[in-house]
Write an enzyme that holds these catalytic residues in place. Sequence first.
Site, PDB file in Angstrom:
ATOM      1  N   MET A 224      -8.923   8.358  -0.609  1.00  0.00           N
ATOM      2  CA  MET A 224      -9.822   8.707   0.510  1.00  0.00           C
ATOM      3  C   MET A 224     -10.339  10.123   0.337  1.00  0.00           C
ATOM      4  SD  MET A 224      -7.501   7.295   3.622  1.00  0.00           S
ATOM      5  CE  MET A 224      -6.862   5.611   3.655  1.00  0.00           C
TER       6      MET A 224
ATOM      7  N   SER B  33       0.846  -1.197   0.000  1.00  0.00           N
ATOM      8  CA  SER B  33       0.000   0.000   0.000  1.00  0.00           C
ATOM      9  C   SER B  33       0.880   1.245   0.000  1.00  0.00           C
ATOM     10  CB  SER B  33      -0.905   0.009   1.226  1.00  0.00           C
ATOM     11  OG  SER B  33      -1.503   1.287   1.323  1.00  0.00           O
TER      12      SER B  33
ATOM     13  N   MET C 210     -12.042   4.669  -1.257  1.00  0.00           N
ATOM     14  CA  MET C 210     -12.772   4.872  -0.002  1.00  0.00           C
ATOM     15  C   MET C 210     -13.413   6.252  -0.107  1.00  0.00           C
ATOM     16  SD  MET C 210      -9.866   3.247   2.432  1.00  0.00           S
ATOM     17  CE  MET C 210      -8.693   3.373   1.086  1.00  0.00           C
TER      18      MET C 210
ATOM     19  N   ASP D 235      -4.638   3.746  -2.289  1.00  0.00           N
ATOM     20  CA  ASP D 235      -5.773   4.084  -1.426  1.00  0.00           C
ATOM     21  C   ASP D 235      -6.240   5.515  -1.669  1.00  0.00           C
ATOM     22  OD1 ASP D 235      -6.124   1.712   0.317  1.00  0.00           O
ATOM     23  OD2 ASP D 235      -4.035   2.131   0.828  1.00  0.00           O
TER      24      ASP D 235
ATOM     25  N   MET E 159     -12.013  -5.784   4.462  1.00  0.00           N
ATOM     26  CA  MET E 159     -11.246  -4.891   5.339  1.00  0.00           C
ATOM     27  C   MET E 159     -11.014  -5.573   6.685  1.00  0.00           C
ATOM     28  SD  MET E 159     -10.471  -2.158   3.650  1.00  0.00           S
ATOM     29  CE  MET E 159      -9.525  -1.571   5.062  1.00  0.00           C
TER      30      MET E 159
HETATM   31  C1  DX5 Z   1      -6.526   1.841   5.018  1.00  0.00           C
HETATM   32  C2  DX5 Z   1      -6.085   1.333   3.676  1.00  0.00           C
HETATM   33  C3  DX5 Z   1      -4.994   0.364   3.708  1.00  0.00           C
HETATM   34  C4  DX5 Z   1      -3.765   0.783   4.474  1.00  0.00           C
HETATM   35  C5  DX5 Z   1      -3.198  -0.469   5.042  1.00  0.00           C
HETATM   36  O1  DX5 Z   1      -7.800   2.321   4.977  1.00  0.00           O
HETATM   37  O2  DX5 Z   1      -7.158   0.760   2.949  1.00  0.00           O
HETATM   38  O3  DX5 Z   1      -4.663  -0.062   2.394  1.00  0.00           O
HETATM   39  O4  DX5 Z   1      -2.807   1.446   3.713  1.00  0.00           O
HETATM   40  O5  DX5 Z   1      -2.122  -0.145   5.825  1.00  0.00           O
HETATM   41  P1  DX5 Z   1      -1.457  -1.182   6.835  1.00  0.00           P
HETATM   42  O6  DX5 Z   1      -0.969  -2.322   6.027  1.00  0.00           O
HETATM   43  O7  DX5 Z   1      -0.365  -0.362   7.448  1.00  0.00           O
HETATM   44  O8  DX5 Z   1      -2.516  -1.577   7.834  1.00  0.00           O
HETATM   45 ZN    ZN Z   2      -6.583  -0.156   0.963  1.00  0.00          ZN
END
Ligand code: DX5
Ligand code: ZN
Length: 217
Positions: free
Chosen positions: A36, A7, A67, A34, A136
């Site tokens: 947001m 990510s 998201m 990602d 998730m």
């Molecule tokens: C959070 C994202 C993830 C995030 C995961 O909402 O969807 O993709 O980057 O990060 P880690 O692996 O650090 O939990």
């Molecule tokens: Zn993600």
Amino acid sequence: MAIIAPSMLSADFLKLGAEIEMINNSDADWFHLDVMDGQFVPNISYGMPIIAQMKKVATKTFDVHLMIEHPERYLEDFKKAGADYLTVHYETGYHLHRTLTSIRALGMKAGLSINPHTPVDMVADIIHEIDLLLVMSINPGFGGQKFLPLTYNKIRRAKEIITAAGANTLIEIDGGVTLENAGDILAAGADVLVAGNTVFAAANPTAMIAQLKRAGK
Ligand code: DX5
Ligand code: ZN
């Protein structure tokens, strides 16, 4: 072997080019991106212009995780930016069947994501429209959170639904994936591991990706 999707949320944005090169030259399979909007999740990240820039130098599949509210408004924009997989959230949609079929019609793979509180059974009727089921394992919005153990049952149930339907849907797990839990997550039936903090906070991210790639074997 698992598909590994680092990510980029946890990457160092001041040296994004070097971070992309590192992923290009690693055992990683995909880039997990990602997006947001500060509405669906309490955080704002980056959008199409950054993804389009990254696409110029990245050599691997772009797994774009939206998201955002009203994701159906932006499907074509993300196609243009370079998305290969485009994932929307179950919780954002009144007409998910239409959104998922539109994603495919644009030439992308269609992903659907469910938050921790959403029962995985909600996706059963549309499983054939979903190339990627993103379960998730944290509440979305931030990297570096702790994996929620309730995820294991959801993975097993997702696998049952997919197998019973004879679908080809991949199961992706996102949030709190570490070297310690990767084996259990894969044993439960996951195909794709997203890892942000685990990769980018590692002393040697390339070596960490290689270890994740071999987890569960
Ligand atoms: C959070 C994202 C993830 C995030 C995961 O909402 O969807 O993709 O980057 O990060 P880690 O692996 O650090 O939990
Ligand atoms: Zn993600």
